[in-house]
Design a protein around this motif. Structure first.
Motif, PDB file in Angstrom:
ATOM      1  N   LEU A 117      39.252  81.268  24.333  1.00  0.00           N
ATOM      2  CA  LEU A 117      39.761  82.128  23.266  1.00  0.00           C
ATOM      3  C   LEU A 117      39.904  81.341  21.969  1.00  0.00           C
ATOM      4  O   LEU A 117      39.541  81.828  20.888  1.00  0.00           O
ATOM      5  CB  LEU A 117      41.114  82.718  23.679  1.00  0.00           C
ATOM      6  N   GLU A 118      40.413  80.130  22.070  1.00  0.00           N
ATOM      7  CA  GLU A 118      40.575  79.292  20.882  1.00  0.00           C
ATOM      8  C   GLU A 118      39.224  79.056  20.206  1.00  0.00           C
ATOM      9  O   GLU A 118      39.102  79.143  18.977  1.00  0.00           O
ATOM     10  CB  GLU A 118      41.216  77.964  21.253  1.00  0.00           C
ATOM     11  N   LYS A 119      38.194  78.767  20.995  1.00  0.00           N
ATOM     12  CA  LYS A 119      36.873  78.515  20.426  1.00  0.00           C
ATOM     13  C   LYS A 119      36.315  79.757  19.739  1.00  0.00           C
ATOM     14  O   LYS A 119      35.707  79.681  18.664  1.00  0.00           O
ATOM     15  CB  LYS A 119      35.920  78.038  21.521  1.00  0.00           C
ATOM     16  N   ARG A 120      36.527  80.917  20.350  1.00  0.00           N
ATOM     17  CA  ARG A 120      36.019  82.152  19.767  1.00  0.00           C
ATOM     18  C   ARG A 120      36.753  82.478  18.455  1.00  0.00           C
ATOM     19  O   ARG A 120      36.141  82.954  17.486  1.00  0.00           O
ATOM     20  CB  ARG A 120      36.152  83.309  20.759  1.00  0.00           C
ATOM     21  N   LEU A 121      38.047  82.255  18.432  1.00  0.00           N
ATOM     22  CA  LEU A 121      38.810  82.546  17.221  1.00  0.00           C
ATOM     23  C   LEU A 121      38.476  81.552  16.108  1.00  0.00           C
ATOM     24  O   LEU A 121      38.457  81.926  14.932  1.00  0.00           O
ATOM     25  CB  LEU A 121      40.310  82.500  17.539  1.00  0.00           C
ATOM     26  N   GLU A 122      38.210  80.303  16.478  1.00  0.00           N
ATOM     27  CA  GLU A 122      37.820  79.311  15.475  1.00  0.00           C
ATOM     28  C   GLU A 122      36.503  79.722  14.814  1.00  0.00           C
ATOM     29  O   GLU A 122      36.284  79.473  13.625  1.00  0.00           O
ATOM     30  CB  GLU A 122      37.656  77.946  16.123  1.00  0.00           C
ATOM     31  N   ALA A 123      35.633  80.371  15.566  1.00  0.00           N
ATOM     32  CA  ALA A 123      34.323  80.741  15.038  1.00  0.00           C
ATOM     33  C   ALA A 123      34.409  81.828  13.967  1.00  0.00           C
ATOM     34  O   ALA A 123      33.495  81.961  13.141  1.00  0.00           O
ATOM     35  CB  ALA A 123      33.420  81.223  16.173  1.00  0.00           C
ATOM     36  N   VAL A 124      35.512  82.603  13.969  1.00  0.00           N
ATOM     37  CA  VAL A 124      35.629  83.690  12.989  1.00  0.00           C
ATOM     38  C   VAL A 124      36.559  83.312  11.837  1.00  0.00           C
ATOM     39  O   VAL A 124      36.763  84.105  10.925  1.00  0.00           O
ATOM     40  CB  VAL A 124      36.126  84.988  13.655  1.00  0.00           C
TER      41      VAL A 124
END
Length: 210
Positions: free
Chosen positions: A202-209
């Protein structure tokens, strides 16, 4: 006895708590402090008198619809999921719920299982691409007001089904690891490791946006 939802002290929104956990490296699923699980009775798992089906419905329906919404991302479908869960509960135990030791736990499991069935059917239906794009998913304005919230929902949708279920049950329903294990039919260790991996993803996905 009339069952009502207990008042809860102010607490950060569930998605803010989830973001905070993800930002700290996905370290487990520590209990949320200062706030109790939204419940039908003083304790949701195993204490207090058993409610009737009507009492359970009035006390928990909205909470279960919101839970289902986070799993299927469609309000109308979420409402159908919850109706199916209550119908299954009635068929199994009647309106008095006699013989059911833990209605709250049964209801969580029924909603999760019904959501899984919807997602299986949806995968088949989505193999067909319509000639014109349909309308967007219905929006529950009371739940999706914050842009931050929408980002979390979008990121959750990219996780595996099990990861999404574990995080939603932990941070929305505020279940303990033991209660999540009971609801999903997993070991407590599996719940803990799944939550940790899910928070990392989740952290990686949120960092991407960002």
């Amino acid at each position: 006895m009339q069952y009502v939802l207990p008042a809860a002290p102010a607490a950060p929104p569930w998605w803010s708590r989830l973001l905070a956990r993800a930002a700290h490296g996905g370290a487990g699923t520590a209990p949320v402090r200062g706030r109790r699980l939204r419940a039908v009775a003083p304790s949701p798992y195993g204490e207090g008198p058993t409610p009737t089906l009507t009492e359970l419905y009035h006390a928990r329906r909205l909470d279960m619809v919101r839970l289902a919404l986070f799993l299927v991302d469609d309000r109308h479908t979420a409402e159908d999921v919850v109706q199916d869960a209550f119908a299954a509960l009635c068929r199994a135990y009647g309106t008095s719920l006699d013989g059911l030791r833990d209605p709250g736990a049964y209801l969580h499991t029924a909603v999760v299982n019904a959501a899984r069935s919807v997602l299986r059917r949806r995968r088949t239906a989505r193999a067909y691409v319509p000639p014109h794009p349909g309308a967007g998913a219905p929006v529950d304005e009371g739940l999706l007001l914050a842009e931050e919230h929408r980002h979390v929902l979008d990121a959750l949708a990219g996780l595996t089904r099990r990861q999404r279920e574990v995080l939603v049950l932990r941070y929305w329903s505020e279940l303990t690891e033991e209660q999540i294990a009971q609801t999903l039919g997993l070991s407590r260790g599996t719940v803990k490791s799944t939550a940790s991996r899910a928070l990392d993803a989740l952290e990686k996905r949120l960092e991407a946006v960002r």
